[in-house]
Design a protein around this motif. Sequence first.
Motif: not given
Length: 263
Positions: A194-197, A233-239
């Motif tokens: 989930y990255g930064r949640l 919005m970002g891409d933490t925990g994903t590609d």
Amino acid sequence: MVKRGDTLYRIARENGLDHVELAALNNIENPSALREGQILRLRPAAAAATSSNAQATSVASPIGIDTGVESRPLDATPTGATVATPAKGALSEPRGGKEPYSDEAYARLNKQPTTVAASTPAAVPTTPAATLPATPATAEAEAGQWVWPSAAALKAGYNGSSNKGIDFGGKSGDPVLAAADGKVLYVGDALAGYGRLVIVKHSTDILSVYAHNRRILVKEGQAVKRGQKIAEMGDTGTDSVKLHFEIRKQGKPVDPTPFLPKR
């Protein structure tokens, strides 16, 4: 405290929580890794601190410590003493036991406890305990209370298995908005994938989830309004850069689109 045979899902239901929020509150990435004797946090740090301070002022003194209690046989009655009769409605035994999670059970557990009468009948509180807003019966009934959490285009829809929410494609830094009024339940990155949640609680059984953020702009316990910017919005925990958005009802992910207005 975790007992033998307990599971994260069971503990969450018994305490009126969603297992996702319970895992997030305790930084648990693997729900099957609970240990017997482990202490679990049941509310955000800010709320727990407030509750602890309140409880500290109302803890009863242990019986028999500097209270001048006279020792006598259990069946003896002091001369001239009258045995007090509990007020109507007063509890004659402590609340205990466990029952399945329901709105009614959750509301009962949040009511102010009634004090057992001593020598004088206890006064009955006239102000009812505050409760969270009732949850509408259907998603359609709530549709007017929600907004889209991002203006970006939909990248993937809900299917209930491989995708338990909806994904928005966008640019890093695009605003992430609170989809409805509520209180921030969790902020962090403890849940794998989930990255930064951010998790926002809207009622007794409705949560919204905002994942993969670049930057989070709110803190736990903070009240938020529908349409308020809560993250970027970002891409933490994903590609890739995206917002993964979920709505959970009584702990289970549901299709968010019936809650949201038509675009």
